[in-house]
Design a protein around this motif. Structure first.
Motif, PDB file in Angstrom:
ATOM      1  N   ALA A   1     -21.605 -13.725  12.411  1.00 32.16           N
ATOM      2  CA  ALA A   1     -22.912 -13.603  13.047  1.00 32.16           C
ATOM      3  C   ALA A   1     -23.951 -14.235  12.142  1.00 32.16           C
ATOM      4  O   ALA A   1     -23.871 -14.144  10.916  1.00 32.16           O
ATOM      5  N   GLY A   2     -24.907 -14.897  12.761  1.00 27.94           N
ATOM      6  CA  GLY A   2     -25.932 -15.528  11.934  1.00 27.94           C
ATOM      7  C   GLY A   2     -26.600 -16.757  12.533  1.00 27.94           C
ATOM      8  O   GLY A   2     -27.783 -16.883  12.437  1.00 27.94           O
ATOM      9  N   LEU A   3     -25.912 -17.735  13.076  1.00 28.47           N
ATOM     10  CA  LEU A   3     -24.482 -18.004  13.031  1.00 28.47           C
ATOM     11  C   LEU A   3     -24.133 -18.701  11.725  1.00 28.47           C
ATOM     12  O   LEU A   3     -24.813 -19.654  11.344  1.00 28.47           O
ATOM     13  N   SER A   4     -23.099 -18.202  11.038  1.00 24.16           N
ATOM     14  CA  SER A   4     -22.699 -18.781   9.757  1.00 24.16           C
ATOM     15  C   SER A   4     -21.297 -19.349   9.833  1.00 24.16           C
ATOM     16  O   SER A   4     -20.448 -18.870  10.594  1.00 24.16           O
ATOM     17  N   LEU A   5     -21.067 -20.391   9.039  1.00 26.17           N
ATOM     18  CA  LEU A   5     -19.757 -20.975   8.854  1.00 26.17           C
ATOM     19  C   LEU A   5     -19.413 -20.851   7.375  1.00 26.17           C
ATOM     20  O   LEU A   5     -20.277 -21.040   6.517  1.00 26.17           O
ATOM     21  N   GLY A   6     -18.164 -20.543   7.081  1.00 24.18           N
ATOM     22  CA  GLY A   6     -17.771 -20.389   5.688  1.00 24.18           C
ATOM     23  C   GLY A   6     -16.367 -20.859   5.453  1.00 24.18           C
ATOM     24  O   GLY A   6     -15.496 -20.736   6.320  1.00 24.18           O
ATOM     25  N   GLY A   7     -16.125 -21.436   4.276  1.00 22.40           N
ATOM     26  CA  GLY A   7     -14.794 -21.880   3.909  1.00 22.40           C
ATOM     27  C   GLY A   7     -14.579 -21.719   2.417  1.00 22.40           C
ATOM     28  O   GLY A   7     -15.511 -21.907   1.628  1.00 22.40           O
ATOM     29  N   LEU A   8     -13.374 -21.359   2.034  1.00 25.56           N
ATOM     30  CA  LEU A   8     -13.026 -21.211   0.620  1.00 25.56           C
ATOM     31  C   LEU A   8     -11.622 -21.759   0.416  1.00 25.56           C
ATOM     32  O   LEU A   8     -10.689 -21.377   1.120  1.00 25.56           O
ATOM     33  N   ILE A   9     -11.506 -22.694  -0.517  1.00 27.11           N
ATOM     34  CA  ILE A   9     -10.221 -23.304  -0.844  1.00 27.11           C
ATOM     35  C   ILE A   9      -9.723 -22.684  -2.145  1.00 27.11           C
ATOM     36  O   ILE A   9     -10.439 -22.689  -3.147  1.00 27.11           O
ATOM     37  N   LEU A  10      -8.516 -22.143  -2.105  1.00 23.25           N
ATOM     38  CA  LEU A  10      -7.970 -21.534  -3.314  1.00 23.25           C
ATOM     39  C   LEU A  10      -6.551 -22.016  -3.560  1.00 23.25           C
ATOM     40  O   LEU A  10      -5.817 -22.325  -2.611  1.00 23.25           O
ATOM     41  N   ASP A  11      -6.201 -22.132  -4.820  1.00 23.57           N
ATOM     42  CA  ASP A  11      -4.824 -22.357  -5.220  1.00 23.57           C
ATOM     43  C   ASP A  11      -4.255 -20.992  -5.566  1.00 23.57           C
ATOM     44  O   ASP A  11      -4.630 -20.397  -6.577  1.00 23.57           O
ATOM     45  N   TYR A  12      -3.390 -20.494  -4.693  1.00 26.50           N
ATOM     46  CA  TYR A  12      -2.871 -19.135  -4.862  1.00 26.50           C
ATOM     47  C   TYR A  12      -2.045 -19.017  -6.139  1.00 26.50           C
ATOM     48  O   TYR A  12      -2.194 -18.086  -6.890  1.00 26.50           O
TER      49      TYR A  12
END
Length: 331
Positions: free
Chosen positions: A320-331
């Motif tokens: 909601a917001g409207l927001s976009l989010g992304g996170l790239i991780l090396d597990y």
């Protein structure tokens, strides 16, 4: 500084005792048999009964600590990362700390809330604190009870949601090691602020407001409007995210999207060029758990060995917001 040397050392989940099938939702909504499953793709979800959000969160947290092989004494902070609150004050994290029997511990406990992206935002923010040395090991807890606020007259949204809790133990990793956060980004477009909201409960429409109605305290969503905005904004957002990270969607071993709805997820993933083999999707079992959706899938990916140490993973969603989010991780 974008790259942060942190790693997930344990995850845990808790699902409420009451399992609700698509057929039961059909009956409650008064629709023909099979409507809910066809519309949402959700075969079953779980609804909290007498369980509170803090009780659910505490159980998920205990499971995560056990999986990590650490005790509460090793935790430097607790972060509540939920889109719903057990009560306005105090924060969920403080209530979870007390529910864990650690109310005299003094461990700092606070919330980060951006509805469905709360976990992603919390992981991003807290990782900087770990990288800076403020904390060494953090407990992130997402505990959502969506069922209490559903508007059953709004069939499309009411059929989507489920309740659940997930906890993740985040700790420092070795510099030069395989685990870390590569890059993260978030964008908010306030033009879509009213596409997904609960109007009541704040200072504008509080409990004593003569203007407030029951509907104001229930979840309202314009699913079509959200899908249109997301379809337009997500491709360039993802392109910028990948470019800034110096990577590509093809290098992702797994893409874990927010489970807004099964149909919407698959349409947008195809538009983004995400292969079927890259997609983590168990929305048929649990539905949309708000902020718990992404960490729940992450937990399942780890449990099912869909990812191993060093694999590159993308957490991606909207809120909601409207927001976009992304996170790239090396597990």
């Amino acid at each position: 500084m974008q790259h942060r040397y942190v790693k997930i050392i344990g995850t845990g989940k808790y699902l409420p005792q009451t399992c609700v099938t698509a057929e039961e939702i059909d009956a409650r909504l008064g629709v023909r048999a099979g409507w809910t499953l066809k519309k949402t793709g959700v075969e079953k979800r779980y609804f909290a009964g007498e369980e509170t959000a803090s009780q659910m969160g505490a159980k998920a947290a205990a499971a995560a600590l056990q999986a990590a092989g650490v005790s509460f004494r090793d935790i430097d902070c607790i972060v509540g990362a939920s889109g719903t609150y057990q009560q306005p004050i105090p924060c969920n994290a403080a209530l979870i700390q007390a529910e864990m029997g650690e109310g005299a511990s003094g461990v700092p406990s606070f919330d980060i809330n951006t509805t469905c992206l709360s976990f992603v935002a919390a992981m991003d923010i807290v990782s900087y604190m770990i990288e800076a040395g403020r904390y060494r090991t953090a407990l992130l807890v997402t505990s959502e009870i969506a069922s209490i606020g559903l508007d059953w007259e709004h069939k499309e949204s009411a059929a989507l949601f489920g309740d659940g809790a997930v906890a993740v133990v985040l700790s420092r990793s070795e510099h030069g090691g395989v685990s870390g956060i590569v890059h993260a980004a978030m964008e908010t477009y306030g033009d879509g602020a009213h596409l997904s909201e609960i109007r009541g409960g704040g200072t504008k429409l509080h409990s004593r407001s003569a203007e407030a109605t029951e509907k104001d305290f229930l979840f309202q969503m314009d699913g079509t409007g959200i899908f249109r905005m997301t379809s337009k904004l997500m491709p360039p957002f993802l392109e910028r995210l990948m470019q800034e990270a110096g990577t590509s969607i093809g290098e992702m071993k797994l893409v874990i999207p927010h489970q807004a709805s099964a149909m919407a997820v698959r349409l947008i993933m195809r538009k983004l060029g995400v292969g079927e083999h890259q997609l983590m999707d168990v929305s048929h079992n649990g539905g949309n758990m708000i902020a718990a959706s992404i960490p729940m899938l992450l937990h399942e990916a780890i449990e099912r060995q869909r990812i191993v140490r060093g694999d590159r993973v993308l957490l991606l969603g909207t809120s909601a917001g409207l927001s976009l989010g992304g996170l790239i991780l090396d597990y």
